[in-house]
Design an enzyme around this catalytic site. Structure first.
Site, short mmCIF file in Angstrom:
data_model
loop_
_atom_site.label_atom_id
_atom_site.label_comp_id
_atom_site.label_asym_id
_atom_site.label_seq_id
_atom_site.Cartn_x
_atom_site.Cartn_y
_atom_site.Cartn_z
CG ASP A 50 -0.24 0.05 2.54
OD1 ASP A 50 0.71 -0.74 2.72
OD2 ASP A 50 -0.60 0.88 3.39
CD GLU A 98 4.23 0.51 6.98
OE1 GLU A 98 5.07 0.76 7.85
OE2 GLU A 98 3.84 1.38 6.18
ZN LIG Z 1 6.84 1.80 4.10
#
Ligand SMILES: [Zn+2]
Length: 411
Positions: A80, A173
């Protein structure tokens, strides 16, 4: 596929995560890249390739003959990109043999050496930048491309001995949920590295201990004209509370190993007020002491008013991975040795934040962080050097082979 082509292919996917979403992954578009990675892993010849219901993709590079008993080593990167800047329709610019001067970002701005002096280091490199309208996504698609390139190389060069290697790619994340459903047992590695750092040589295994504090104050509103001895102004109590905390322990006044307490939200009126803090320190004892300061301030003011007008709830968020990594000094020694073999100077420094690896370390998978080569993460000035990315791939290959050799002898 070359490392550059692979990287450009991955950044063509919009994989921005969404902090306001309640679903997992937080945006379904991340699944498109995760699915593509699953297919590519199978094509490259990885085995045990899985894509689970949460979007985690995992696969194995089998051990070479005679190294089956070496402990399983893992490499992890996230797909992401940050919610801070658009990651849609990224138009990368490729600058060959960079001249060390200011860089024009399409028609949309200039990246100046004056503002980003570290650009000088990259003179002569091939740089990949944005066109000034989006982020680049080197965080962390550089890491994804490097791990995949390492996998391809090891599968094509069985003469390089290594133990079993597991690789995983994760969503979310950037919104702090990257390992919420990560199945450490299924991953099955004894140790792993995230490949999610920045500048060439970064090697990180110390991060903050982190907590958040929520302070709520109940006041008593009385007509100001007849307030004497009766009014409790929640806004005044909030200021008194804040003043009881050490004045110098603030993010804007601290660096390196200095911790802080950060007031990031304050709202209210006479009747009620609330304050949100985050508390950070690398040192466990100093971390606990900082939390105690909040309780002391709460008690002091409640005593002063003779009743419970302040409530303070403190919740731990994550801990310093150092405690979990230090018992395995091999992890750091091998990464340093591998970097040197790849002509990289290791730069070991504490992170003033957290990584997915720190949470994994407390889930039973010690997991330091390695550089991926990207710079200026999360914004329009993000860029990365192809040379640094190649060195990252070499570092991963050397880690795999050194690890197999060293560990196989012991078993
Ligand atoms: Zn990162």
């Amino acid at each position: 596929m070359t490392l550059l082509d692979r990287f450009l292919h991955y950044v063509s996917f919009d994989t921005q995560s969404d902090p306001f979403s309640k679903s997992f992954p937080s945006s379904s578009k991340q699944l498109l890249l995760l699915k593509a990675l699953e297919e590519e892993m199978i094509e490259l010849g990885l085995v045990d390739v899985t894509l689970d219901e949460y979007g985690y993709v995992m696969g194995s590079i089998p051990a070479t003959v005679g190294f089956e008993k070496a402990p399983v080593l893992g490499f992890i990167a996230h797909v992401d990109t940050s919610p801070d800047t658009s990651g849609s329709k990224i138009k990368p610019q490729i600058i060959k043999n960079y001249d060390g001067k200011d860089i024009q970002l399409g028609k949309n701005g200039v990246m100046k050496v004056e503002e980003f002096p570290e650009l000088k280091y990259f003179q002569g490199h091939t740089l990949i930048t944005t066109d000034g309208t989006t982020l680049l996504g080197a965080d962390d698609k550089a890491g994804v491309a490097e791990i995949m390139t390492m996998a391809e190389y090891l599968l094509q060069n069985p003469q390089i001995a290594h133990g079993k290697i597991r690789i995983a790619f994760t969503p979310d994340e950037e919104v702090g949920r990257g390992v919420d459903y990560f199945d450490v047992a299924t991953f099955g590695a004894e140790f792993a590295y995230t490949v999610d750092g920045g500048f060439e040589g970064e090697l990180e295994y110390e991060n903050f201990n982190a907590a958040k504090a929520f302070v709520a104050i109940r006041g008593r509103n009385i007509h100001p004209g007849s307030a004497k001895g009766k009014m409790i102004n929640a806004l005044q109590v909030a200021q008194d509370f804040h003043a009881l905390l050490p004045n110098l322990m603030r993010p804007e006044l601290t660096e390196g190993y200095q911790g802080f307490m950060h007031l990031h939200l304050l709202s209210g009126d006479v009747e009620k007020a609330e304050m949100h803090y985050i508390i950070r320190d690398h040192d466990k004892t100093l971390f606990e002491e900082k939390k105690q300061l909040f309780r002391d301030a709460q008690k002091h003011l409640n005593d002063l008013y003779g009743k419970e007008i302040i409530s303070c709830s403190i919740e731990d968020q994550y801990y310093n991975m150092k405690e979990k990594v230090e018992p395995h000094p091999d992890l750091i020694e091998l990464a340093s040795s591998a970097m040197k073999l790849a002509s990289v100077t290791p730069i070991i420094k504490p992170i003033r934040g957290g990584t997915d690896g720190c949470r994994l370390s407390y889930m039973g998978l010690p997991c330091p962080n390695l550089f991926a080569g990207g710079m200026n993460f999360h914004g329009r000035y993000e860029y990365c050097s192809l040379q640094s990315m190649h060195k990252a791939v070499k570092t991963l290959i050397y880690i795999a082979s050194l690890w197999g050799k060293k560990r196989n002898l012991k078993h």
